[in-house]
Scaffold this motif. Structure first.
Motif: not given
Length: 249
Positions: A188-189, A176-180, A171-172, A197-200
């Motif tokens: 996700a955009r 920042h996964l979408a940014a990297s 989870v943690l 929430v969708a990325v998590i």
């Protein structure tokens, strides 16, 4: 899910022993939660926290009465584990090669965290990921937690619970996964406010599924080495194939 001959057969434990096993499992889960938070609060702490945490968990498991076989670390299962590991590495490598060569899936490999020169990528794949990530996670989820659960739960429950907790462990890192990662960011955009929430949720489900596959490799081989091979291939080969993806991009 059928019981593999590679794993010790679980028998019904007397009530006091069952309670003892449940308490031991709860202690391991709480320790994993603390390690997960510490790993993200201590800058560059994973390279020492991972090995130290793994040794502490193994020490607790052995003191709690788990054998090396129950922990997936028996010598007589090492060959089986290595063979399954080699198969997993080959399979992941072929899938990644196809993913990098296909333009529609190439963006999944464009992770800015691993946009590295060749020496940095090799260091990450062969040192930082094994020492800082795989040692702790495999000992935690496919060795110690697995062994603790197997003392009081059926094998399908062991695989399910260890996999779900492995998913929640991520989870943690997913924050920042979408940014990297370009592929995740593009997907996700279009989700607007629900993107985070969708990325998590997606990360938890994806890593839980990966944990289930790793658990099945561990179950079939009777050795953590099998899941270690898959885990290394999934993470480290992603970095190495990322080199090619960045060049093609």
């Amino acid at each position: 899910m059928s019981q593999s001959a590679a794993d010790p057969v679980r028998t019904a434990a007397p009530l006091p022993r069952r309670r003892y096993a449940l308490v031991g499992t709860a202690v391991v889960v709480m320790a994993l939660a603390l390690l997960n938070v510490a790993d993200h609060l201590i800058p560059h702490g994973s390279l020492w926290l991972g090995p130290v945490g793994a040794v502490a968990l193994l020490s607790f498991a052995r003191a709690s009465g788990l054998s090396w076989a129950q922990l997936g670390l028996a010598r007589d299962r090492a060959r089986s584990g290595l063979l399954w590991a080699a198969g997993a590495i080959l399979t992941v490598g072929l899938i990644y090669l196809a993913g990098v060569l296909l333009p529609m899936t190439r963006t999944a490999f464009l992770d800015v965290r691993y946009h590295l020169p060749v020496p940095g990528a090799l260091l990450t794949a062969f040192v930082i990921i094994p020492v800082g990530t795989i040692v702790l996670e495999e000992v935690a989820f496919r060795s110690v937690l697995w062994g603790m659960l197997a003392r009081h739960a059926r094998m399908w429950v062991v695989v399910l619970v260890s996999s779900l907790l492995f998913g929640l462990w991520h989870v943690l890192p997913s924050l920042h996964l979408a940014a990297s990662n370009s592929g995740v960011g593009d997907a996700a955009r279009g989700l607007g406010a629900a993107a985070g929430v969708a990325v998590i949720v997606g990360t938890v489900l994806f890593t839980a599924a990966g944990g289930a596959v790793a658990g099945e490799l561990r179950r079939r081989s009777g050795s953590v080495l099998a899941s270690v091979g898959m885990h290394w291939a999934t993470n480290a080969l992603g970095v190495l194939f990322g080199l090619l993806a960045w060049q093609l991009a």
